[in-house]
Design an enzyme around this catalytic site. Structure first.
Site, short mmCIF file in Angstrom:
data_model
loop_
_atom_site.label_atom_id
_atom_site.label_comp_id
_atom_site.label_asym_id
_atom_site.label_seq_id
_atom_site.Cartn_x
_atom_site.Cartn_y
_atom_site.Cartn_z
N GLY A 134 5.45 10.51 -8.91
CA GLY A 134 4.94 9.59 -9.91
C GLY A 134 3.70 8.85 -9.45
O GLY A 134 2.75 9.44 -8.91
N CYS A 135 3.69 7.54 -9.66
CA CYS A 135 2.53 6.72 -9.32
C CYS A 135 2.26 6.67 -7.82
O CYS A 135 1.13 6.42 -7.39
CB CYS A 135 2.72 5.30 -9.85
SG CYS A 135 2.86 5.20 -11.64
N ALA A 136 3.29 6.91 -7.00
CA ALA A 136 3.11 6.88 -5.55
C ALA A 136 2.34 8.09 -5.05
O ALA A 136 1.88 8.11 -3.90
CB ALA A 136 4.47 6.82 -4.84
N ALA A 137 2.18 9.10 -5.91
CA ALA A 137 1.59 10.37 -5.46
C ALA A 137 0.13 10.22 -5.07
O ALA A 137 -0.38 11.00 -4.25
CB ALA A 137 1.74 11.43 -6.53
#
Length: 367
Positions: free
Chosen positions: A137-140
């Site tokens: 998700g956004c951590a990628a």
């Protein structure tokens, strides 16, 4: 040391404002018992506008998961090459100089990954490594920077290309009326970004140390329910409070490097929402102004998932960067709850002119 060069960023041409989002919520969900709560949460995001692949009238219709995913693929192929070309230009490299492509996206699915198509159509070498990341998700965005750093540490003369492609509007679910889903409809936007990590040379952030941290037993706080209609976004109400356990992880990583996280020169942080940045400011003991690049991304584009960190970094470049050897941290947060963190210094190689404040080299909107 590997250097993260200036990212290129592109957003689609269709725009929806905060007021339009609120009006839509009032009309589409007029009878929802928690509509006032959803409206208040959307207003509190601070998102003034977002960019969408399609006009809002088309976005609100659900043609089926098959058609949506086909649209994801066609739009990725139409739009990703432009940001890659700009990122390569900014890094003063060619496609043939790239040794690994790290492609991150959580809003559509392809197999083989888009990386295979890119290699076949953009003059990349056929021995380029492929690292697709789909489930962070956004951590990628932070994870991609870290994997590029790892690769260039293992192969010091190699160059890595990071590509983030997020079409969050393709995950809109008109029949999902959970408060978390209504909030996401007013928070997420569409965007693409690319950046090169050079193993040798380059103007940008010299990467020195990276790390990750997972908050135990929070794996269902940010998640997808995968149904016949596609990806249904799940957002637990406890997510905004995750900076309290994550801030110590940032402090520890900096401490391992002999740095004080409260006294760094720049902070490039994933802006999942304003409370994330407010709490991080409080728990780290740094001024809110330190997160101005992340706030600008949130205000102008909304949460563009994995591309947020790269866009915030682009904004620092376009402000003129920071003094040579300035120290900073980059961090992305996402499902898990996961943090991917990087420490680095601003580096201006000998003979290279630093960027001028206000210089705009954003990739063109749309195609």
């Amino acid at each position: 040391m590997a250097t993260l060069c200036k990212p290129a960023v592109s957003v689609p041409e269709h725009v929806i404002t905060m007021e339009q989002t609120l009006d839509l919520a009032r009309s589409v969900h007029a009878d929802h018992p928690e509509l006032p709560l959803a409206l208040r949460l959307i207003q509190n995001t601070g998102v003034e506008k977002r960019h969408l692949l399609r006009p809002i009238e088309e976005t609100l219709r659900h043609p089926g998961f098959e058609e949506r995913n086909a649209y994801y693929e066609s739009e990725a192929k139409a739009r990703v090459p432009a940001v890659i070309r700009q990122a390569l230009t900014d890094a003063e490299l060619h496609a043939s100089d790239i040794d690994v492509i790290i492609f991150v996206s959580c809003t559509g699915f392809m197999m083989p990954s888009l990386t295979a198509w890119l290699i076949n159509t953009m003059d990349f070498r056929t021995d380029v490594r492929q690292v697709p990341i789909a489930q962070l998700g956004c951590a990628a965005g932070g994870a991609a920077i870290n994997r590029a750093h790892d690769f260039c540490t293992a192969y010091p003369e190699a160059n890595a290309l990071i590509v983030a492609c997020e079409f969050c509007s393709l995950c809109y679910q008109p029949t999902d009326v959970s408060v978390g889903n209504l909030l996401s409809n007013g928070l997420f936007g569409d965007g693409l970004a690319a950046a090169v990590v050079r193993g040798q040379g380059g103007l940008g952030v010299t990467l020195e140390r990276n790390g990750a941290y997972l908050v135990p037993h929070t794996e269902d706080w940010i998640a997808y329910d995968v149904r016949a209609t596609g990806f249904h976004f799940k957002l637990d109400k406890r997510v905004p409070g995750t900076m309290e356990p994550l801030a110590p992880a940032l402090k520890e990583l900096a401490g391992q490097h002999g740095w004080d996280v409260t006294a760094l020169d720049f902070y490039i942080i994933h802006a999942g929402g304003p409370r994330i940045l407010d709490d991080l400011s409080m728990f780290l003991g740094v001024e809110p102004e330190a997160f101005r690049f992340s706030r600008a991304t949130l205000t102008e584009y909304g949460n563009i998932a994995s591309a947020v960190v790269l866009d915030a970094l682009r904004r620092m470049f376009e402000e003129g960067g920071t003094p040579d050897a300035a120290r900073g941290i980059l961090a992305g947060f996402g499902p898990g709850i996961t943090a991917e963190m990087t420490l680095g210094r601003w580096s201006i190689p000998d003979g290279v002119t630093p960027p001028s404040p206000g210089l705009q080299t954003q990739a063109p909107y749309g195609y």
